[in-house]
Design an enzyme around this catalytic site. Structure first.
Site, mmCIF file in Angstrom:
data_model
loop_
_atom_site.group_PDB
_atom_site.id
_atom_site.type_symbol
_atom_site.label_atom_id
_atom_site.label_comp_id
_atom_site.label_asym_id
_atom_site.label_seq_id
_atom_site.Cartn_x
_atom_site.Cartn_y
_atom_site.Cartn_z
ATOM 1 N N THR A 1 0.849 -1.175 0.000
ATOM 2 C CA THR A 1 0.000 0.000 0.000
ATOM 3 C C THR A 1 0.896 1.241 0.000
ATOM 4 O OG1 THR A 1 -1.889 1.037 1.088
ATOM 5 C CG2 THR A 1 -0.289 -0.080 2.537
ATOM 6 N N LYS B 1 3.308 1.145 -3.924
ATOM 7 C CA LYS B 1 2.701 0.445 -5.071
ATOM 8 C C LYS B 1 3.543 0.544 -6.356
ATOM 9 C CE LYS B 1 -2.118 0.616 -3.549
ATOM 10 N NZ LYS B 1 -3.498 0.902 -3.976
ATOM 11 N N ALA C 1 -5.727 7.375 -7.378
ATOM 12 C CA ALA C 1 -6.870 6.492 -7.114
ATOM 13 C C ALA C 1 -7.807 6.382 -8.307
ATOM 14 C CB ALA C 1 -7.637 6.990 -5.895
ATOM 15 N N THR D 1 -7.457 20.467 -12.365
ATOM 16 C CA THR D 1 -6.352 20.657 -13.316
ATOM 17 C C THR D 1 -6.618 19.735 -14.492
ATOM 18 O OG1 THR D 1 -5.042 20.572 -11.296
ATOM 19 C CG2 THR D 1 -3.835 20.923 -13.335
ATOM 20 N N TYR E 1 -14.280 5.448 2.135
ATOM 21 C CA TYR E 1 -15.206 4.679 2.977
ATOM 22 C C TYR E 1 -15.187 5.116 4.445
ATOM 23 C CZ TYR E 1 -10.949 1.913 3.741
ATOM 24 O OH TYR E 1 -9.665 1.521 4.014
#
Length: 284
Positions: free
Chosen positions: A69, A73, A138, A160, A225
């Protein structure tokens, strides 16, 4: 019956810092479900320790594989021997496993995103156009997921516009970069809206969006979440649209990794979802 098999090498999630990773809750729940004598733990690995850590992983003694994580990554992808096409296109891997002495890598975020919506609202992908808010890291796996599901028109809306344009260049002709003022225009008739920004995270204010131009049965989803019902989801629900929270993406993205490491394909059930939700309440 007591399981007399030896304990198998485990799996992990590595990050820096690792803080409150939910992954151990998910994988240890599945290990107990399948009665597998192994373990899954969170490891704090700093960026300068990562090459050595992956070299150890390659030896295959302590671990079967693991998740990577933030901020690992991209580097995990670069250090793997056999990244698959999903990881190559994203330039990032979140799941590594050992096979024939080589480290294989994939990125399961696109799978997690689609599998969550499949379970929440089957048929969600039978839409002609989708709107993705945000062009950060993401958003990549979300765009990849939507494109791979065959959604013909994907509008990436970002403050942007150049960042959105880079994603359009990366993921192909049906990705369209849009500036923020174009949002209400591209919402017209779209069947899906996805927030990939951190707006609304931890209950922070998010901008007000009028979702009424969306198609009648459109779905609004958020990859954030915490909280489960973000400001965007609350707004969409109040306007009469179907919503799906981001927790399911976290749960479903874990499935392929568990299967690679332990040889069983787990399912995401309500008990697991509840366990992760309970842990979020305890940590605030």
């Amino acid at each position: 019956m007591v399981d007399s098999r030896e304990t198998l090498p485990g799996a992990f999630v590595a990050g820096f810092p690792i803080r409150h990773s939910r992954s151990p809750i998910i994988h240890n729940y599945w290990l107990s479900q399948f009665n597998i004598r192994s373990h899954y733990e969170a490891l704090e690995v700093s960026p300068d320790q990562l090459p050595q850590f992956i070299a150890e992983l390659r030896k295959g003694q302590a671990w079967r594989g693991g998740n990577f994580t933030i901020p690992h990554k991209e580097e995990a992808y670069r250090l793997a021997d056999r990244p698959d096409d999903l990881a190559k296109e994203l330039g990032a891997a979140n799941t590594l496993w050992l096979e024939d002495g080589l480290i294989h890598a994939t990125n399961t975020d696109a799978h997690g995103f689609a599998a969550n919506l499949d379970s929440e609202l089957p048929g969600w992908d039978k839409v002609t156009s989708a709107v993705v808010l945000g062009a950060g890291g993401a958003s990549r796996s979300v765009i990849q997921s939507l494109r791979n599901r065959g959604i013909k028109e994907i509008h990436v809306v970002n403050r942007t516009v150049d960042r959105a344009r880079q994603l359009a260049d990366r993921f192909g002709a049906n990705i369209h970069a849009q500036p923020l003022p174009a949002l209400s225009e591209v919402l017209k008739g779209a069947g899906l809206f996805v927030n990939t920004t951190s707006l609304g995270m931890d209950g922070s204010e998010a901008m007000a969006i009028d979702f009424s131009p969306l198609a009648e049965k459109a779905l609004v989803t958020d990859i954030v979440y915490t909280p489960l019902k973000t400001s965007f989801l609350a707004q969409a629900e109040a306007q009469g649209f179907a919503i799906a929270d981001g927790l399911g993406m976290l749960l479903h993205q874990a499935v392929p990794g568990f299967e690679k490491w332990f040889g069983h394909r787990p399912i995401v059930d309500q008990t697991l979802r509840q366990r992760v939700m309970d842990s979020m309440e305890h940590h605030g």
